[in-house]
Design a protein around this motif. Structure first.
Motif, PDB file in Angstrom:
ATOM      1  N   GLY A 160       0.818  -1.208   0.000  1.00  0.00           N
ATOM      2  CA  GLY A 160       0.000   0.000   0.000  1.00  0.00           C
ATOM      3  C   GLY A 160       0.847   1.250   0.000  1.00  0.00           C
ATOM      4  O   GLY A 160       1.956   1.280   0.551  1.00  0.00           O
ATOM      5  N   SER A 161       0.336   2.298  -0.607  1.00  0.00           N
ATOM      6  CA  SER A 161       1.047   3.579  -0.592  1.00  0.00           C
ATOM      7  C   SER A 161       0.869   4.298   0.739  1.00  0.00           C
ATOM      8  O   SER A 161       1.726   5.080   1.154  1.00  0.00           O
ATOM      9  N   TRP A 162      -0.244   4.049   1.414  1.00  0.00           N
ATOM     10  CA  TRP A 162      -0.582   4.712   2.677  1.00  0.00           C
ATOM     11  C   TRP A 162       0.024   3.939   3.833  1.00  0.00           C
ATOM     12  O   TRP A 162      -0.061   2.697   3.898  1.00  0.00           O
ATOM     13  N   ASP A 163       0.608   4.645   4.795  1.00  0.00           N
ATOM     14  CA  ASP A 163       1.310   3.961   5.879  1.00  0.00           C
ATOM     15  C   ASP A 163       0.405   3.423   6.979  1.00  0.00           C
ATOM     16  O   ASP A 163       0.886   2.897   7.983  1.00  0.00           O
ATOM     17  N   VAL A 164      -0.905   3.502   6.802  1.00  0.00           N
ATOM     18  CA  VAL A 164      -1.837   2.958   7.799  1.00  0.00           C
ATOM     19  C   VAL A 164      -2.185   1.490   7.502  1.00  0.00           C
ATOM     20  O   VAL A 164      -2.756   0.808   8.346  1.00  0.00           O
ATOM     21  N   GLY A 181       3.478   2.513   3.018  1.00  0.00           N
ATOM     22  CA  GLY A 181       4.110   3.752   3.433  1.00  0.00           C
ATOM     23  C   GLY A 181       5.504   3.847   2.851  1.00  0.00           C
ATOM     24  O   GLY A 181       5.682   3.706   1.643  1.00  0.00           O
ATOM     25  N   PHE A 182       6.489   4.039   3.693  1.00  0.00           N
ATOM     26  CA  PHE A 182       7.860   4.195   3.216  1.00  0.00           C
ATOM     27  C   PHE A 182       8.747   3.024   3.609  1.00  0.00           C
ATOM     28  O   PHE A 182       9.971   3.134   3.615  1.00  0.00           O
ATOM     29  N   THR A 183       8.138   1.889   3.916  1.00  0.00           N
ATOM     30  CA  THR A 183       8.921   0.694   4.214  1.00  0.00           C
ATOM     31  C   THR A 183       9.529   0.145   2.929  1.00  0.00           C
ATOM     32  O   THR A 183       9.158   0.519   1.824  1.00  0.00           O
ATOM     33  N   THR A 184      10.464  -0.759   3.091  1.00  0.00           N
ATOM     34  CA  THR A 184      11.126  -1.378   1.945  1.00  0.00           C
ATOM     35  C   THR A 184      11.020  -2.889   2.070  1.00  0.00           C
ATOM     36  O   THR A 184      10.394  -3.407   2.998  1.00  0.00           O
ATOM     37  N   GLY A 207       3.410  13.225   3.712  1.00  0.00           N
ATOM     38  CA  GLY A 207       4.207  12.610   4.757  1.00  0.00           C
ATOM     39  C   GLY A 207       3.813  11.185   5.093  1.00  0.00           C
ATOM     40  O   GLY A 207       4.611  10.427   5.637  1.00  0.00           O
ATOM     41  N   GLU A 208       2.586  10.791   4.786  1.00  0.00           N
ATOM     42  CA  GLU A 208       2.098   9.459   5.164  1.00  0.00           C
ATOM     43  C   GLU A 208       1.805   8.563   3.962  1.00  0.00           C
ATOM     44  O   GLU A 208       1.416   7.411   4.138  1.00  0.00           O
ATOM     45  N   VAL A 209       2.003   9.097   2.766  1.00  0.00           N
ATOM     46  CA  VAL A 209       1.689   8.348   1.552  1.00  0.00           C
ATOM     47  C   VAL A 209       2.844   8.471   0.579  1.00  0.00           C
ATOM     48  O   VAL A 209       3.247   9.577   0.218  1.00  0.00           O
ATOM     49  N   ARG A 210       3.408   7.339   0.157  1.00  0.00           N
ATOM     50  CA  ARG A 210       4.458   7.387  -0.842  1.00  0.00           C
ATOM     51  C   ARG A 210       3.826   7.416  -2.240  1.00  0.00           C
ATOM     52  O   ARG A 210       2.637   7.123  -2.424  1.00  0.00           O
ATOM     53  N   TYR A 235      -3.263   1.336  -4.240  1.00  0.00           N
ATOM     54  CA  TYR A 235      -2.683   2.561  -4.780  1.00  0.00           C
ATOM     55  C   TYR A 235      -3.366   3.757  -4.134  1.00  0.00           C
ATOM     56  O   TYR A 235      -4.569   3.729  -3.864  1.00  0.00           O
ATOM     57  N   GLY A 236      -2.614   4.836  -3.921  1.00  0.00           N
ATOM     58  CA  GLY A 236      -3.163   5.921  -3.123  1.00  0.00           C
ATOM     59  C   GLY A 236      -3.180   7.305  -3.747  1.00  0.00           C
ATOM     60  O   GLY A 236      -3.842   8.208  -3.228  1.00  0.00           O
ATOM     61  N   GLU A 237      -2.477   7.511  -4.863  1.00  0.00           N
ATOM     62  CA  GLU A 237      -2.296   8.867  -5.362  1.00  0.00           C
ATOM     63  C   GLU A 237      -3.595   9.567  -5.760  1.00  0.00           C
ATOM     64  O   GLU A 237      -3.715  10.792  -5.599  1.00  0.00           O
ATOM     65  N   THR A 238      -4.562   8.834  -6.297  1.00  0.00           N
ATOM     66  CA  THR A 238      -5.791   9.494  -6.742  1.00  0.00           C
ATOM     67  C   THR A 238      -6.439  10.281  -5.607  1.00  0.00           C
ATOM     68  O   THR A 238      -6.876  11.422  -5.798  1.00  0.00           O
ATOM     69  N   ASP A 239      -6.480   9.712  -4.431  1.00  0.00           N
ATOM     70  CA  ASP A 239      -7.119  10.394  -3.302  1.00  0.00           C
ATOM     71  C   ASP A 239      -6.328  11.615  -2.854  1.00  0.00           C
ATOM     72  O   ASP A 239      -6.897  12.678  -2.593  1.00  0.00           O
ATOM     73  N   ASP A 240      -5.018  11.482  -2.783  1.00  0.00           N
ATOM     74  CA  ASP A 240      -4.215  12.582  -2.238  1.00  0.00           C
ATOM     75  C   ASP A 240      -4.119  13.753  -3.203  1.00  0.00           C
ATOM     76  O   ASP A 240      -4.132  14.916  -2.766  1.00  0.00           O
ATOM     77  N   TRP A 241      -4.012  13.490  -4.489  1.00  0.00           N
ATOM     78  CA  TRP A 241      -4.046  14.595  -5.444  1.00  0.00           C
ATOM     79  C   TRP A 241      -5.405  15.281  -5.417  1.00  0.00           C
ATOM     80  O   TRP A 241      -5.495  16.511  -5.542  1.00  0.00           O
ATOM     81  N   ALA A 242      -6.473  14.499  -5.229  1.00  0.00           N
ATOM     82  CA  ALA A 242      -7.817  15.097  -5.155  1.00  0.00           C
ATOM     83  C   ALA A 242      -7.947  15.989  -3.931  1.00  0.00           C
ATOM     84  O   ALA A 242      -8.478  17.102  -4.014  1.00  0.00           O
ATOM     85  N   HIS A 243      -7.457  15.537  -2.794  1.00  0.00           N
ATOM     86  CA  HIS A 243      -7.515  16.367  -1.587  1.00  0.00           C
ATOM     87  C   HIS A 243      -6.778  17.686  -1.781  1.00  0.00           C
ATOM     88  O   HIS A 243      -7.173  18.714  -1.220  1.00  0.00           O
TER      89      HIS A 243
END
Length: 360
Positions: A160-164, A181-184, A207-210, A235-243
């Motif tokens: 997931g892109s979101w760290d939650v 999130g930002f794990t590898t 800060g919470e979404v890669r 995938y998470g970008e659609t929500d964060d760009w919309a916000h």
């Protein structure tokens, strides 16, 4: 009157049960979510109201050149060509409200954690899942139930892109590896080392979404190397760009995700473990209402922000394309549907019923 043929009846019942079990070809599940992706763009392409809104786009020419067409069918195909060429021909797409084909959240909160809990556990929990805080999910997800079974133990992976997401999936309790999130990667390959380096060097705006490319390529490398049977990619970008009110990036993220889904499906069809034995399901965690003026938000304060969509393709699903049958479906129905596709009974009675139309 006593049954004169008890043994014959048992024999016949055994044949029926065996036949039903053999009829399921699905051995692998790929579940994909696009955070906060509106059904409006899925079914009608780029929104003319937002395209002409100077507060959203100072220069609409790029999006116009890439995605504009005179009719909705043309616009949606330009935006998500894989969905509207492959899923439409070989799978099913739900949620075009113009036909009365309704898909909604069962939960009434209409934001991410409640939406993902619903998709993954099979029911809404508006009493306990009331925020996006990093709190371990008290509910058992279908991923965890599968990871408890001998045939899937250690073969479940989540990205997931979101760290939650480690909390939504409750990685601590379930034992499911969650790269979010930002794990590898753990014990990374040379390719994964490069992805991790780029992730640390290319900083996104949140800060919470890669950025989704890192989520996608970590997932793809794991799929190639480990061949998991159950894969969840969020995938998470659609929500964060919309916000952020950035319609251009929202649209470009949707287009990019469609390409990622295509890459995954084409790999599935080339690989012996997955080809003709894999069902892919796509959906979202929540909608963004029906008013273009409030498209940047969601939650209970946005009317109809629980309106969503979903799509499916696989060997046990009849190719019906865009579903025009009137009815009501919910994302909570996916957990039991996934178990049925795998030929299994869902262990939680409180989960929503399966989507019968998805299963031959």
């Amino acid at each position: 009157m006593k049954n004169k043929y008890p043994l014959f009846c048992l024999f016949l019942l055994g044949i029926i049960v065996t036949s039903q079990a053999q009829s399921h070809k699905t051995e692998n599940i790929f579940l994909i979510t696009l955070d906060g992706m509106r059904w409006q763009e899925v079914f009608a392409g780029i929104d003319p109201l937002l395209l002409n809104d100077t507060t959203v786009l100072a220069d609409p020419s790029e999006l116009t050149n890439l995605f504009w067409a005179k009719d909705k069918a043309g616009r949606r195909e330009k935006l998500m060509p894989f969905l509207w060429n492959v899923f439409k021909k070989e799978g099913q797409i739900y949620g075009n409200r113009a036909y009365g084909n309704l898909v909604d959240n069962a939960n009434k909160l209409w934001f991410s954690y409640p939406g993902y809990n619903e998709v993954l556990s099979g029911f809404a929990d508006d009493e306990r899942i009331t925020s996006n805080d990093k709190i371990n999910n008290p509910n058992v997800t279908f991923l965890e139930y599968l990871n408890q079974r001998d045939e899937y133990k250690g073969k479940v992976r989540a990205f997931g892109s979101w760290d939650v997401f480690p909390y939504i999936i409750n990685a601590e309790r379930s034992g499911i590896p969650v790269n979010a999130g930002f794990t590898t990667a753990t014990n990374p390959s040379e390719t994964e080392k490069l992805i991790a380096r780029l992730q640390s060097e290319i900083r996104g705006p949140w800060g919470e979404v890669r950025l989704d490319p890192f989520t996608h390529h970590f997932a793809l490398e794991t799929i190639k190397d480990e061949k998991p049977s159950i894969v969840y990619i969020a995938y998470g970008e659609t929500d964060d760009w919309a916000h952020g009110g950035n319609y251009e990036q929202y649209i470009l993220a949707a287009r990019q995700t469609d390409q990622y889904i295509q890459e995954l499906w084409e790999y599935i069809q080339r690989d012996a473990k997955y080809a003709d034995k894999t069902t892919m399901i796509i959906t979202t965690d929540h909608g963004r209402g029906v008013d273009a003026s409030s498209w940047t938000g969601h939650g209970a304060r946005i009317p109809e922000a629980g309106q969503i969509w979903m799509a499916v393709i696989g060997p046990d699903t009849q190719a019906q394309g865009e579903m025009k049958k009137k009815g009501q479906w919910q994302s909570a129905m996916l957990a039991r549907t996934i178990f049925t596709l795998l030929g299994l009974e869902y262990p939680d009675e409180s989960a929503a019923p399966e989507i019968k139309e998805m299963i031959n």
